[in-house]
Design a protein around this motif. Structure first.
Motif, PDB file in Angstrom:
ATOM      1  N   HIS A   5      36.798  58.809 -48.733  1.00 22.69           N
ATOM      2  CA  HIS A   5      36.450  57.113 -49.248  1.00 22.69           C
ATOM      3  C   HIS A   5      37.779  56.517 -48.184  1.00 22.69           C
ATOM      4  CE1 HIS A   5      33.629  57.341 -52.093  1.00 22.69           C
ATOM      5  NE2 HIS A   5      34.349  59.210 -52.992  1.00 22.69           N
ATOM      6  N   ASP A  32      34.874  54.916 -58.301  1.00 19.21           N
ATOM      7  CA  ASP A  32      36.305  55.456 -59.668  1.00 19.21           C
ATOM      8  C   ASP A  32      37.251  54.857 -59.819  1.00 19.21           C
ATOM      9  OD1 ASP A  32      34.746  57.194 -58.432  1.00 19.21           O
ATOM     10  OD2 ASP A  32      35.773  57.687 -57.128  1.00 19.21           O
ATOM     11  N   HIS A  67      28.286  53.983 -60.939  1.00 22.64           N
ATOM     12  CA  HIS A  67      27.913  54.397 -59.810  1.00 22.64           C
ATOM     13  C   HIS A  67      26.568  54.935 -59.473  1.00 22.64           C
ATOM     14  CE1 HIS A  67      32.256  56.191 -59.609  1.00 22.64           C
ATOM     15  NE2 HIS A  67      31.640  57.664 -58.378  1.00 22.64           N
ATOM     16  N   HIS A 102      31.169  53.777 -50.580  1.00 24.11           N
ATOM     17  CA  HIS A 102      31.867  54.580 -51.517  1.00 24.11           C
ATOM     18  C   HIS A 102      30.718  55.738 -52.540  1.00 24.11           C
ATOM     19  CE1 HIS A 102      34.581  55.797 -55.252  1.00 24.11           C
ATOM     20  NE2 HIS A 102      33.538  56.675 -55.867  1.00 24.11           N
ATOM     21  N   ASP A 106      29.470  59.718 -51.920  1.00 22.27           N
ATOM     22  CA  ASP A 106      29.369  59.641 -52.782  1.00 22.27           C
ATOM     23  C   ASP A 106      28.000  60.961 -52.920  1.00 22.27           C
ATOM     24  OD1 ASP A 106      32.200  59.250 -53.327  1.00 22.27           O
ATOM     25  OD2 ASP A 106      31.333  57.987 -55.922  1.00 22.27           O
ATOM     26  N   HIS A 110      28.165  64.834 -54.251  1.00 26.92           N
ATOM     27  CA  HIS A 110      28.117  64.797 -55.561  1.00 26.92           C
ATOM     28  C   HIS A 110      26.850  65.522 -55.790  1.00 26.92           C
ATOM     29  CE1 HIS A 110      29.958  61.749 -57.861  1.00 26.92           C
ATOM     30  NE2 HIS A 110      30.373  61.506 -57.219  1.00 26.92           N
TER      31      HIS A 110
HETATM   32 ZN    ZN Z   1      32.632  58.355 -56.558  1.00 27.93          ZN
END
Ligand code: ZN
Length: 215
Positions: A5, A32, A67, A102, A106, A110
């Motif tokens: 990031h 985060d 998120h 971000h 992600d 993820h």
């Molecule tokens: Zn994250």
């Protein structure tokens, strides 16, 4: 994703050097920094597998505020307004862009747990799951950090920032490869605390390095 990031923060800083580095470092970390606090407050819900230290075995069951693209983006816009008021409109706009970057990064790592809206029964969850391929995920994140740092940062900052990134990436290696047979803690709150401490430590150190060596 952790150190990857910060590549975005460095890129934005190189493009807009008048913006305080701390604004960008916090911006790229915002989701985060939020989820651990929201887990402590019982607002967001995470489950961990006690016999696996892998980040892919952390189940983010409910994290719409930190998120999701929509609610998370809205929170970034509200905080970006505060940043614009305290610093400059450019700093506020870049804070928002950094926070949204971000979510996009992600998305690569993820599993399918990143909400788009963060509300509603028809909400979609996305994620391309690079964490399922630990070697590729580890290399992708490290290369992203190294390549961007080398290309965009002033010469005097490259070595200290590469050392910083390498140390933190290695500290995080167990969550990719599972060297230890179990997770350090049996509670999601331990993971939350470790994530929060890790991000704050990186932000403080990177900000110190940049301010010391650049300005
Ligand atoms: Zn994250």
């Amino acid at each position: 994703m952790f150190i990857g990031h910060f590549a975005v923060a460095y890129l934005l800083l190189a493009l807009f050097p008048s913006v305080p580095p701390l604004v960008l470092l916090i911006g790229v970390s915002l989701p985060d920094l939020l989820w651990p606090i929201l887990v402590f407050c019982g607002v967001e819900k995470v489950e961990v597998d006690p016999v696996s230290p892998l980040v892919k075995d952390v189940s983010f069951l409910h994290y719409p505020y930190s998120h999701s693209l929509a609610i998370g983006g809205l929170i970034a816009c509200l905080l970006g307004g505060v940043v614009a008021y305290l610093f400059t409109p450019l700093a506020g706009a870049l804070f928002i862009a950094a926070a949204i970057s971000h979510w996009l990064l992600d998305l690569v790592m993820h599993k399918q747990d990143l909400p788009v809206l963060g509300f509603g029964s028809g909400d979609k969850k996305l994620g391309y799951g690079l964490w399922n391929n630990p070697r590729a995920a580890f290399a992708f994140e490290f290369l992203l950090y190294v390549v961007v740092t080398v290309i965009v940062m002033p010469i005097g900052l490259i070595v200290p920032l590469l050392i910083l990134g390498t140390v933190f990436h290695l500290l995080n290696a167990n969550s990719f490869f599972g060297f230890t047979p179990r997770r350090a803690g049996h509670s999601p709150k331990v993971d939350a605390a470790m994530a929060l401490i890790g991000f704050i430590a990186f932000i403080v150190l990177a900000n110190t390095v940049i301010l010391y060596a650049w300005f």
